[in-house]
Design a protein around this motif. Structure first.
Motif, PDB file in Angstrom:
ATOM      1  N   VAL A   1       9.533   8.501   3.864  1.00 26.59           N
ATOM      2  CA  VAL A   1       8.690   7.330   3.877  1.00 26.59           C
ATOM      3  C   VAL A   1       9.150   6.397   3.200  1.00 26.59           C
ATOM      4  O   VAL A   1       9.663   6.704   1.845  1.00 26.59           O
ATOM      5  N   LEU A   2       9.412   5.216   3.514  1.00 29.83           N
ATOM      6  CA  LEU A   2      10.467   4.095   3.057  1.00 29.83           C
ATOM      7  C   LEU A   2       9.100   2.953   2.121  1.00 29.83           C
ATOM      8  O   LEU A   2       8.518   2.382   2.522  1.00 29.83           O
ATOM      9  N   LEU A   3       9.646   3.018   1.027  1.00 27.62           N
ATOM     10  CA  LEU A   3       9.113   1.405   0.345  1.00 27.62           C
ATOM     11  C   LEU A   3      10.009   0.896  -0.411  1.00 27.62           C
ATOM     12  O   LEU A   3      10.621   1.238  -0.478  1.00 27.62           O
ATOM     13  N   GLY A   4       9.319  -0.177  -0.344  1.00 28.70           N
ATOM     14  CA  GLY A   4      10.162  -1.475  -1.142  1.00 28.70           C
ATOM     15  C   GLY A   4       9.525  -2.961  -0.734  1.00 28.70           C
ATOM     16  O   GLY A   4       8.531  -3.449  -0.389  1.00 28.70           O
ATOM     17  N   ARG A   5      10.227  -4.059  -1.828  1.00 27.48           N
ATOM     18  CA  ARG A   5      10.148  -5.326  -1.699  1.00 27.48           C
ATOM     19  C   ARG A   5      10.042  -5.813  -0.196  1.00 27.48           C
ATOM     20  O   ARG A   5      11.149  -5.470   0.313  1.00 27.48           O
ATOM     21  N   PRO A   6      10.100  -7.294   0.274  1.00 27.30           N
ATOM     22  CA  PRO A   6      10.648  -7.579   1.463  1.00 27.30           C
ATOM     23  C   PRO A   6      11.947  -7.968   1.130  1.00 27.30           C
ATOM     24  O   PRO A   6      12.816  -8.670   0.110  1.00 27.30           O
TER      25      PRO A   6
ATOM     26  N   ASP B   1       8.385   3.788   8.379  1.00 31.93           N
ATOM     27  CA  ASP B   1       9.021   2.022   7.723  1.00 31.93           C
ATOM     28  C   ASP B   1       7.586   1.999   7.245  1.00 31.93           C
ATOM     29  O   ASP B   1       6.336   2.069   8.571  1.00 31.93           O
ATOM     30  N   THR B   2       7.486   1.236   6.658  1.00 32.66           N
ATOM     31  CA  THR B   2       6.100   0.515   5.944  1.00 32.66           C
ATOM     32  C   THR B   2       6.012  -0.754   5.622  1.00 32.66           C
ATOM     33  O   THR B   2       7.486  -1.232   5.246  1.00 32.66           O
ATOM     34  N   PRO B   3       5.069  -1.601   5.877  1.00 33.81           N
ATOM     35  CA  PRO B   3       5.508  -3.144   5.090  1.00 33.81           C
ATOM     36  C   PRO B   3       5.922  -3.249   3.692  1.00 33.81           C
ATOM     37  O   PRO B   3       5.116  -2.211   2.837  1.00 33.81           O
ATOM     38  N   SER B   4       6.201  -3.737   3.439  1.00 36.85           N
ATOM     39  CA  SER B   4       7.352  -4.312   2.036  1.00 36.85           C
ATOM     40  C   SER B   4       6.080  -4.617   1.211  1.00 36.85           C
ATOM     41  O   SER B   4       4.491  -5.024   1.546  1.00 36.85           O
ATOM     42  N   TYR B   5       5.728  -4.414  -0.334  1.00 41.82           N
ATOM     43  CA  TYR B   5       4.992  -4.879  -0.350  1.00 41.82           C
ATOM     44  C   TYR B   5       5.393  -5.827  -2.404  1.00 41.82           C
ATOM     45  O   TYR B   5       6.821  -4.701  -2.488  1.00 41.82           O
ATOM     46  N   PRO B   6       5.627  -6.631  -2.962  1.00 35.19           N
ATOM     47  CA  PRO B   6       4.394  -7.442  -2.113  1.00 35.19           C
ATOM     48  C   PRO B   6       4.498  -7.899  -0.771  1.00 35.19           C
ATOM     49  O   PRO B   6       5.815  -7.657   0.002  1.00 35.19           O
ATOM     50  N   HIS B   7       3.777  -8.517   0.064  1.00 34.42           N
ATOM     51  CA  HIS B   7       3.891  -9.094   1.258  1.00 34.42           C
ATOM     52  C   HIS B   7       3.829 -10.743   1.502  1.00 34.42           C
ATOM     53  O   HIS B   7       2.532 -10.418   1.404  1.00 34.42           O
ATOM     54  N   SER B   8       4.000 -11.145   2.147  1.00 31.82           N
ATOM     55  CA  SER B   8       3.653 -12.734   3.233  1.00 31.82           C
ATOM     56  C   SER B   8       2.463 -12.842   3.263  1.00 31.82           C
ATOM     57  O   SER B   8       2.495 -13.773   2.852  1.00 31.82           O
ATOM     58  N   SER B   9       1.878 -11.750   4.120  1.00 36.05           N
ATOM     59  CA  SER B   9       1.187 -12.000   4.711  1.00 36.05           C
ATOM     60  C   SER B   9       0.219 -11.102   4.462  1.00 36.05           C
ATOM     61  O   SER B   9      -1.483 -11.167   4.794  1.00 36.05           O
ATOM     62  N   LEU B  10       0.241 -10.043   3.409  1.00 35.55           N
ATOM     63  CA  LEU B  10      -0.746  -9.350   3.535  1.00 35.55           C
ATOM     64  C   LEU B  10      -1.594  -8.937   2.522  1.00 35.55           C
ATOM     65  O   LEU B  10      -0.325  -9.185   1.409  1.00 35.55           O
ATOM     66  N   SER B  11      -2.379  -8.449   1.860  1.00 38.42           N
ATOM     67  CA  SER B  11      -2.633  -8.096   0.430  1.00 38.42           C
ATOM     68  C   SER B  11      -2.264  -6.932  -0.395  1.00 38.42           C
ATOM     69  O   SER B  11      -2.113  -5.702   0.789  1.00 38.42           O
ATOM     70  N   ARG B  12      -2.423  -6.688  -1.559  1.00 37.28           N
ATOM     71  CA  ARG B  12      -2.226  -5.428  -1.992  1.00 37.28           C
ATOM     72  C   ARG B  12      -2.756  -4.201  -1.677  1.00 37.28           C
ATOM     73  O   ARG B  12      -2.002  -2.897  -1.324  1.00 37.28           O
ATOM     74  N   GLU B  13      -3.983  -5.324  -1.555  1.00 39.50           N
ATOM     75  CA  GLU B  13      -5.481  -3.417  -0.260  1.00 39.50           C
ATOM     76  C   GLU B  13      -4.930  -3.474   0.982  1.00 39.50           C
ATOM     77  O   GLU B  13      -5.061  -2.014   1.149  1.00 39.50           O
ATOM     78  N   GLN B  14      -4.264  -4.275   1.697  1.00 44.67           N
ATOM     79  CA  GLN B  14      -4.379  -3.932   2.836  1.00 44.67           C
ATOM     80  C   GLN B  14      -2.620  -2.965   3.629  1.00 44.67           C
ATOM     81  O   GLN B  14      -2.926  -2.179   4.094  1.00 44.67           O
ATOM     82  N   VAL B  15      -1.993  -3.986   2.727  1.00 45.69           N
ATOM     83  CA  VAL B  15      -0.681  -3.125   2.317  1.00 45.69           C
ATOM     84  C   VAL B  15      -0.822  -0.950   2.283  1.00 45.69           C
ATOM     85  O   VAL B  15      -0.366  -0.546   2.847  1.00 45.69           O
ATOM     86  N   ARG B  16      -1.722  -1.485   1.366  1.00 51.33           N
ATOM     87  CA  ARG B  16      -2.251   0.153   0.318  1.00 51.33           C
ATOM     88  C   ARG B  16      -1.820   0.553   1.661  1.00 51.33           C
ATOM     89  O   ARG B  16      -2.283   2.135   1.939  1.00 51.33           O
ATOM     90  N   ASP B  17      -3.978   0.348   2.139  1.00 53.85           N
ATOM     91  CA  ASP B  17      -4.558   0.968   2.767  1.00 53.85           C
ATOM     92  C   ASP B  17      -3.643   1.222   4.545  1.00 53.85           C
ATOM     93  O   ASP B  17      -3.975   2.488   5.159  1.00 53.85           O
TER      94      ASP B  17
END
Length: 221
Positions: free
Chosen positions: A12-17, A74-90
């Motif tokens: 699983v890929l994790l990372g910043r924008p 592949d996953t959304p980045s965190y932090p994300h420009s349009s999704l909250s932390r909780e949204q990305v986590r979920d």
């Protein structure tokens, strides 16, 4: 393991924008499954799973050659420009349970840029996020991918000199994951030989972890 001479590893890929996360996934798969481009905002908004064909010449066990299959989430980045932390986590947690819930994750790859300093706050946020996803044993199942290594080389840094001058924050992170890290130039397509080297390094990390897997959490906290 699907049959007697095939091994599948789940990543699983994790990372910043703009860290090069999706490009890393494409390099590992030898494909262009994931959208990867320069953008002033976060490109990836949902999780997507890519799977390689069977790869030969990478791994042998007990004197026999195994065919290797790579599955990359592949996953959304965190932090994300349009999704909250909780949204990305979920979103990520749901995808992990859906795709790897039965088989488990062999490694989470935290993608960082080698040409940018890692600041303490950024590192702390990344670690907290990974802990929420993977739980207390996250260090055993996390490796660091340092992208844009070509820019560090252009600046005159070898891998040894880069680490010698790296921030204490980065060195502490690498130490916490038992020095599971790979320098990667993902600005250009990875040739077959380079891809084989990277895959062997990942397999070595997994072997040192006794081929254990982390079973994702199914419930929200």
């Amino acid at each position: 393991m699907a049959d007697s001479n095939e091994m599948t590893i789940n990543l699983v890929l994790l990372g910043r924008p703009q860290a090069g996360k999706s490009a890393v996934g494409n390099s590992l798969l030898g494909s262009s499954d994931f959208e990867s481009r320069l953008s002033p905002s976060s490109v990836t908004t949902r999780c997507s799973l890519g799977c390689s064909c069977c790869i030969s010449g990478i791994i042998r066990r007990n004197g026999c050659e195994f065919f290797l299959r790579i599955r990359v989430l592949d996953t959304p980045s965190y932090p994300h420009s349009s999704l909250s932390r909780e949204q990305v986590r979920d979103i990520v947690r749901s995808a992990l349970a859906q795709h790897f819930g039965e088989e488990g994750v062999h490694l989470a790859l935290l993608v960082l840029r080698a040409d940018l300093p890692l600041c303490p706050d950024e590192n702390n946020h990344a670690i907290q996020f990974i802990q929420e996803l993977l739980g207390p044993t996250w260090k055993d199942f996390t490796a660091v991918i340092l992208t844009h290594a070509d820019k560090a080389e252009e600046a005159g840094f070898s891998e040894e000199s880069y680490l010698h001058t790296a921030s204490s924050t980065l060195l502490s992170l690498l130490s916490s994951v038992q020095h599971k890290y790979i320098f990667l130039d993902n600005q250009k397509s990875m040739i077959k030989e380079e891809r084989a080297i990277v895959l062997r390094k990942l397999l070595n990390f997994i072997r040192k972890n006794n081929y254990q897997v982390l079973l994702p959490k199914h419930s929200k906290e």
